[in-house]
Design an enzyme around this catalytic site. Structure first.
Site, PDB file in Angstrom:
ATOM      1  N   HIS A  96     -99.508  55.222 -53.563  1.00  0.00           N
ATOM      2  CA  HIS A  96    -100.280  56.463 -53.574  1.00  0.00           C
ATOM      3  C   HIS A  96     -99.846  57.424 -52.473  1.00  0.00           C
ATOM      4  CE1 HIS A  96    -103.855  55.302 -56.317  1.00  0.00           C
ATOM      5  NE2 HIS A  96    -102.761  54.661 -56.682  1.00  0.00           N
ATOM      6  N   HIS A 282     -98.310  46.285 -61.620  1.00  0.00           N
ATOM      7  CA  HIS A 282     -99.498  45.610 -62.133  1.00  0.00           C
ATOM      8  C   HIS A 282     -99.285  44.113 -62.305  1.00  0.00           C
ATOM      9  CE1 HIS A 282    -101.405  49.597 -63.742  1.00  0.00           C
ATOM     10  NE2 HIS A 282    -101.195  49.579 -62.439  1.00  0.00           N
TER      11      HIS A 282
END
Length: 751
Positions: A96, A282
């Site tokens: 992020h 993920h």
């Protein structure tokens, strides 16, 4: 009626420290120059001579990595680690930090440590990352200024991957911290979190706080066709990329794939890199949606002093660990969330998926008829059925993504290499050329997205050579203004945001830059042909291996032309020049990525016009900020380039002088002349005509990028300095200094 006043019973606003009604409240469309005053020594607490590269190189790098490795499993009671390992949290923090980057203007990204500041520190997509940075503080405190927050956040993501069995591609330090929020970035026009009603023509209004987006498919039928506003690379205000529940909260994996492809492409990722990043990322960790977001308090910027910069206080249960609420989604992707493997891709294709809701009410998917074998993050006696996000299923149901995903599943080595390379690109894309890379883990391989330039492999030209080459340049018969325009066109592609562009490499002669409208191809070709002839003649005459690059000659020609223009105006001055640039090849130039750097407007050359949304002078300030210019530098450069007759098309707009081609302060003198009256010319408001107040005769024409220096109060104040009787010498000196700055913005090899 008093009780209906919207301000009734509101606490009085502060009346000190810059509070109260501001200029932008009275005049919201006023041109803002604040973005030209950021990141200066005024806000930087470090010593003016602090050398970050030297400090980083003195760091015990591997001791730092060992400390980070130990932190991964050192779970803290105040913020426990999922599965006893902080790896997933720190990967998200690094992702992020870097993932705000977008290609159109190079802004965003992890290169300045901006995740520490508003608005990023309070984005809904960054919930709980305040805790990640606080977990890092003891290590940052230990190593101090030897590693920036910007570098530390990215390095921690690398160590997190390595601690879970993944081999990364490498790491480069060199990101310098900034000390204030970067206000130059347009994050969107929405006024609610998770809204997208401005970036899409039929977008979603959003909500006042973070949490699950309430889907309304009937109101969002354009999710299969809508176009995201430029330069944005996120589908909602406050998100890094896309809504994990699907477009506007609609659980449609195919429509979600469209949003994914758009946003990742705007961060310079192709389909293979996109699949690798999603599937690779993920593989680890989990999402958090233990209960409704109604339990979650204010973001860091709205929290009280006692919170000490932490936000999103959670009233559900313990407010942490098993009770954590972050995205509102509650998904653990694999049975081994702290190990690198193929489980994510295996489950993606093994199971059929059924839509369900998280405890927070968010749309997510559960494996149909599957056993519960996914571990719980905090209770070893609990197991869960496999779950996925809508955006995960996009990798299966989008045809192009599915093909890549199946190939990765069948070829684990390809998957690992693709993820390693894509992760390195994600975390280093905004760092610019390899010359900025420092540290012991810099990869040896040169990558196309790094805009490679050959290393200097020959003696460079001497002061004697420079003087002789200047004479040759001025003797070509080419109008000096064309050399000035060419040098500016080459150097001014630089972007201080992602450190791309600049004169080094001489890519002005290559596709796509040579064909950009702003570069006036016929004029450019004439200047380049003359310089190439000089280059060939000089290089063929050398017997000691000495060479001059076209990149150096382009800049040198501009410098020689500026010196001549100053001399013609009665000022003898030398423009600084440092050789050592090299010429890139077409094979080293990614045409598609450079096309995204083509300017919409360049007010320095009077190129471009206003749009329905953006006046031309706003484009000028935006360009100046990308060039790292101050307001005085922008002002003196525009005035000088007009006097030098350097408009992109040779027009007379803003050329307020009877002696074009001489470096005079005439632009300012005549702009400030009260004997001239201005009015818009034609139907638009981009071209203006200046007439003599007494006779009405036409004197000048101008654009908005010219007249703003007389209209805007702060810019007029600067213009008055250069337009004064005693401002001539200062004007020339300041122009040359600002010119030299732009010519050398990309010289990381010497700066």
């Amino acid at each position: 009626m008093a009780d209906k006043c919207p301000f009734h019973n509101q606490a009085p606003k502060p009346n000190v420290a810059g509070s109260g009604t501001q200029n932008r409240d009275w005049w919201p469309d006023q041109l803002k120059l604040n973005i030209l005053r950021q990141h200066t020594t005024v806000s930087n607490p470090l010593d003016p001579d602090f050398d970050y590269a030297a400090a980083f190189n003195s760091l015990d790098y591997y001791a730092l990595k060992k400390d980070l490795q130990d932190l991964m499993t050192d779970s803290q009671d105040w913020w426990p680690a999922d599965f006893g390992h902080y790896g997933g949290l720190f990967i998200r923090m690094a992702w992020h930090s870097a993932g705000t980057y977008r290609t159109f203007d190079g802004r965003g990204g992890g290169g300045q440590g901006q995740q520490r500041f508003a608005p990023l520190n309070s984005w809904p997509d960054n919930v709980s990352l305040d805790k990640a940075r606080r977990l890092l503080w003891p290590i940052k405190q230990k190593y101090g200024n030897k590693i920036s927050w910007a570098d530390l956040m990215i390095l921690t993501g690398n160590v997190a991957l390595e601690s879970m069995g993944f081999k990364t591609f490498g790491f480069a330090g060199g990101r310098k911290d900034t000390w204030e929020a970067d206000e130059s970035v347009y994050w969107g026009g929405e006024t609610t979190w998770l809204g997208n009603d401005v970036r899409y023509s039929h977008g979603f209004a959003g909500s006042s706080k973070h949490g699950a987006v309430i889907a309304d498919e009937a109101s969002h039928r354009d999710i299969h066709s809508r176009e995201l506003e430029k330069p944005l690379a996120a589908a909602h205000m406050g998100l890094i990329y896309v809504n994990p529940e699907g477009p506007d909260g609609n659980p449609d994996p195919v429509a979600a794939a469209r949003d994914i492809r758009t946003t990742f492409a705007r961060m310079a990722m192709n389909d293979e890199e996109t699949v690798a990043l999603i599937a690779g990322g993920h593989t680890f960790g989990k999402t958090h949606g233990a209960a409704s977001s109604d339990h979650v308090g204010s973001e860091p910027e709205a929290a009280g002093l006692e919170a000490q910069g932490l936000g999103w206080q959670n009233s559900h249960g313990s407010g942490k660990g098993a009770h954590t609420i972050t995205s509102g989604l509650e998904v653990t992707w694999t049975k081994t969330p702290t190990q690198w493997n193929l489980n994510f891709l295996e489950y993606l294709f093994r199971f059929e998926w059924v839509l369900t809701k998280s405890p927070a009410g968010a749309n997510q998917w559960v494996a149909k008829d599957a056993d519960a074998f996914i571990p719980d993050a905090y209770d070893s006696s609990k197991k869960h059925r496999p779950q996925m996000l809508t955006t995960d299923l996009s990798l299966r149901f989008d045809p192009a993504y599915e093909k890549i995903s199946r190939r990765f599943l069948e070829n684990p080595d390809q998957f690992a290499e693709a993820f390693a390379r894509a992760w390195f690109k994600l975390t280093h894309r905004d760092m610019g050329p390899r010359a900025r890379y420092i540290g012991p883990e810099v990869p040896a391989e040169e990558l196309s997205w790094q805009d490679p330039i050959p290393a200097v492999n020959h003696p460079v030209i001497s002061e004697t050579d420079i003087a002789a080459l200047k004479r040759d340049i001025l003797a070509t018969g080419v109008d000096p203004s064309k050399f000035i325009s060419t040098a500016w066109a080459s150097a001014s592609t630089f972007r201080g945001s992602d450190k791309r562009g600049g004169a080094n490499g001489a890519r002005i002669r290559l596709a796509p830059q040579r064909d950009w409208e702003v570069n006036n191809q016929p004029w450019l070709a004439a200047a380049l042909k003359a310089l190439e002839d000089i280059q060939d003649k000089f290089n063929s005459a050398q017997n000691d291996g000495k060479r001059v690059s076209l990149a150096d000659l382009i800049v040198l020609a501009g410098c020689a032309a500026v010196e001549k223009a100053a001399s013609d105006a009665g000022h003898i001055i030398t423009v600084p020049f440092t050789p050592g640039r090299m010429d890139a090849s077409q094979d080293q130039t990614d045409v598609e990525s450079f096309n995204q750097m083509e300017p919409v407007a360049d007010g320095f050359r009077n190129y471009g016009t206003s749009t329905a949304r953006v006046p031309a002078e706003h484009y000028l300030v935006d360009k100046a900020q990308l060039l790292t210019l101050s307001a005085p530098e922008m002002t003196v450069l525009v005035g000088g380039l007009r006097a030098l007759n350097a408009n992109y098309d040779g027009s007379a707009h803003g050329v307020f002088t009877t002696r074009p081609g001489q470096l005079t302060n005439d632009f300012f003198v005549n702009l400030l002349d009260m004997n001239t009256s201005w009015k818009a010319s034609g139907s638009g408001n981009d071209i203006y005509e200046g007439t003599d107040r007494r006779t009405g005769s036409k004197k000048w024409t101008a654009t908005r990028a010219d007249l703003v220096f007389g209209s805007h109060a702060e810019l007029r104040a600067i213009a008055e300095v250069y337009g004064s009787s005693d401002g001539k010498g200062k004007f020339v000196k300041d122009f040359v200094a600002a010119w030299a700055k732009v010519m050398n913005l990309d010289r990381f090899d010497v700066n």
